[in-house]
Write a protein that holds these residues in place. Structure first.
Motif, PDB file in Angstrom:
ATOM      1  N   LEU A  94       0.833  -1.200   0.000  1.00 49.67           N
ATOM      2  CA  LEU A  94       0.000   0.000   0.000  1.00 49.67           C
ATOM      3  C   LEU A  94       0.867   1.249   0.000  1.00 49.67           C
ATOM      4  CD1 LEU A  94      -2.645  -1.005   2.696  1.00 49.67           C
ATOM      5  CD2 LEU A  94      -2.881  -1.088   0.208  1.00 49.67           C
ATOM      6  N   GLU A  95       0.380   2.286  -0.632  1.00 39.80           N
ATOM      7  CA  GLU A  95       1.062   3.574  -0.640  1.00 39.80           C
ATOM      8  C   GLU A  95       0.239   4.549   0.203  1.00 39.80           C
ATOM      9  OE1 GLU A  95       2.068   7.095  -3.796  1.00 39.80           O
ATOM     10  OE2 GLU A  95       2.200   5.030  -4.490  1.00 39.80           O
ATOM     11  N   LEU A  96       0.843   5.114   1.236  1.00 45.52           N
ATOM     12  CA  LEU A  96       0.129   6.039   2.101  1.00 45.52           C
ATOM     13  C   LEU A  96      -0.165   7.332   1.375  1.00 45.52           C
ATOM     14  CD1 LEU A  96       2.058   5.617   5.467  1.00 45.52           C
ATOM     15  CD2 LEU A  96      -0.161   4.671   4.847  1.00 45.52           C
ATOM     16  N   ALA A  97      -1.397   7.828   1.537  1.00 42.98           N
ATOM     17  CA  ALA A  97      -1.785   9.097   0.928  1.00 42.98           C
ATOM     18  C   ALA A  97      -1.836  10.204   1.973  1.00 42.98           C
ATOM     19  CB  ALA A  97      -3.142   8.956   0.254  1.00 42.98           C
ATOM     20  N   ALA A  98      -2.229   9.875   3.207  1.00 45.87           N
ATOM     21  CA  ALA A  98      -2.362  10.890   4.253  1.00 45.87           C
ATOM     22  C   ALA A  98      -2.519  10.222   5.612  1.00 45.87           C
ATOM     23  CB  ALA A  98      -3.569  11.783   3.979  1.00 45.87           C
ATOM     24  N   HIS A  99      -2.191  10.975   6.647  1.00 51.47           N
ATOM     25  CA  HIS A  99      -2.448  10.561   8.023  1.00 51.47           C
ATOM     26  C   HIS A  99      -3.597  11.430   8.533  1.00 51.47           C
ATOM     27  CE1 HIS A  99       1.076   8.018   8.638  1.00 51.47           C
ATOM     28  NE2 HIS A  99       1.761   8.906   7.951  1.00 51.47           N
ATOM     29  N   PHE A 100      -4.614  10.796   9.113  1.00 51.74           N
ATOM     30  CA  PHE A 100      -5.775  11.522   9.623  1.00 51.74           C
ATOM     31  C   PHE A 100      -5.808  11.443  11.146  1.00 51.74           C
ATOM     32  CE2 PHE A 100      -6.820  10.264   5.327  1.00 51.74           C
ATOM     33  CZ  PHE A 100      -7.320  11.432   4.797  1.00 51.74           C
ATOM     34  N   ARG A 101      -6.509  12.381  11.760  1.00 50.31           N
ATOM     35  CA  ARG A 101      -6.693  12.470  13.217  1.00 50.31           C
ATOM     36  C   ARG A 101      -5.361  12.617  13.955  1.00 50.31           C
ATOM     37  NH1 ARG A 101     -11.017   7.925  12.601  1.00 50.31           N
ATOM     38  NH2 ARG A 101      -9.153   6.676  12.488  1.00 50.31           N
ATOM     39  N   VAL A 102      -4.417  13.351  13.372  1.00 46.01           N
ATOM     40  CA  VAL A 102      -3.119  13.498  14.021  1.00 46.01           C
ATOM     41  C   VAL A 102      -3.197  14.388  15.256  1.00 46.01           C
ATOM     42  CG1 VAL A 102      -1.822  13.054  11.912  1.00 46.01           C
ATOM     43  CG2 VAL A 102      -2.323  15.402  12.546  1.00 46.01           C
ATOM     44  N   ARG A 103      -4.282  15.117  15.417  1.00 49.89           N
ATOM     45  CA  ARG A 103      -4.458  15.949  16.616  1.00 49.89           C
ATOM     46  C   ARG A 103      -4.415  15.100  17.876  1.00 49.89           C
ATOM     47  NH1 ARG A 103      -9.703  19.402  16.511  1.00 49.89           N
ATOM     48  NH2 ARG A 103     -10.597  17.319  16.473  1.00 49.89           N
ATOM     49  N   GLN A 136       6.417   9.970  15.535  1.00 42.60           N
ATOM     50  CA  GLN A 136       6.939  10.818  14.466  1.00 42.60           C
ATOM     51  C   GLN A 136       6.384  10.329  13.131  1.00 42.60           C
ATOM     52  OE1 GLN A 136       8.998  13.556  15.047  1.00 42.60           O
ATOM     53  NE2 GLN A 136       8.447  13.089  17.152  1.00 42.60           N
ATOM     54  N   LEU A 137       5.699  11.203  12.423  1.00 40.64           N
ATOM     55  CA  LEU A 137       5.132  10.867  11.118  1.00 40.64           C
ATOM     56  C   LEU A 137       5.990  11.469  10.013  1.00 40.64           C
ATOM     57  CD1 LEU A 137       1.391  11.614  11.933  1.00 40.64           C
ATOM     58  CD2 LEU A 137       2.511   9.382  11.858  1.00 40.64           C
ATOM     59  N   PRO A 138       6.108  10.776   8.881  1.00 39.08           N
ATOM     60  CA  PRO A 138       6.896  11.320   7.770  1.00 39.08           C
ATOM     61  C   PRO A 138       6.310  12.649   7.284  1.00 39.08           C
ATOM     62  CG  PRO A 138       6.216   9.051   7.336  1.00 39.08           C
ATOM     63  CD  PRO A 138       5.524   9.495   8.574  1.00 39.08           C
ATOM     64  N   GLU A 139       7.143  13.653   7.153  1.00 37.97           N
ATOM     65  CA  GLU A 139       6.666  14.979   6.749  1.00 37.97           C
ATOM     66  C   GLU A 139       6.213  15.040   5.299  1.00 37.97           C
ATOM     67  OE1 GLU A 139       9.302  18.123   7.834  1.00 37.97           O
ATOM     68  OE2 GLU A 139       9.519  17.375   9.884  1.00 37.97           O
ATOM     69  N   GLU A 140       6.667  14.100   4.461  1.00 35.45           N
ATOM     70  CA  GLU A 140       6.291  14.151   3.044  1.00 35.45           C
ATOM     71  C   GLU A 140       4.876  13.628   2.791  1.00 35.45           C
ATOM     72  OE1 GLU A 140       8.581  10.298   3.714  1.00 35.45           O
ATOM     73  OE2 GLU A 140       8.868  12.374   4.274  1.00 35.45           O
ATOM     74  N   ILE A 141       4.224  13.068   3.802  1.00 36.07           N
ATOM     75  CA  ILE A 141       2.852  12.575   3.679  1.00 36.07           C
ATOM     76  C   ILE A 141       1.922  13.566   4.367  1.00 36.07           C
ATOM     77  CG2 ILE A 141       1.254  10.702   4.244  1.00 36.07           C
ATOM     78  CD1 ILE A 141       3.630   8.808   4.113  1.00 36.07           C
TER      79      ILE A 141
END
Length: 62
Positions: free
Chosen positions: A20-29, A36-41
């Motif tokens: 799978l290719e990640l498109a976005a991270h949701f609910r990061v609040r 630590q999440l990748p900044e390019e996503i």
């Protein structure tokens, strides 16, 4: 569902999820502060409220 079909799935529940290719991270609040999440996503503080919002957040129709 109103506005179209939406859904979600834990990637750990998918066979061969490494493909799978990640498109976005949701609910990061509400993520843990040490995570630590990748900044390019893309990172969204909440999740979209409807199908149109999900489509827009993920770069358009598949």
């Amino acid at each position: 569902m109103k506005g179209g079909l939406t859904g979600g799935c834990n990637c750990g529940a998918v066979n061969e999820s490494y493909k799978l290719e990640l498109a976005a991270h949701f609910r990061v609040r509400s993520k843990q502060p040490w995570l630590q999440l990748p900044e390019e996503i893309a990172q969204m503080e909440t999740q979209p409220e409807d199908a149109a919002g999900w489509t827009e957040s993920l770069g358009g129709p598949i």
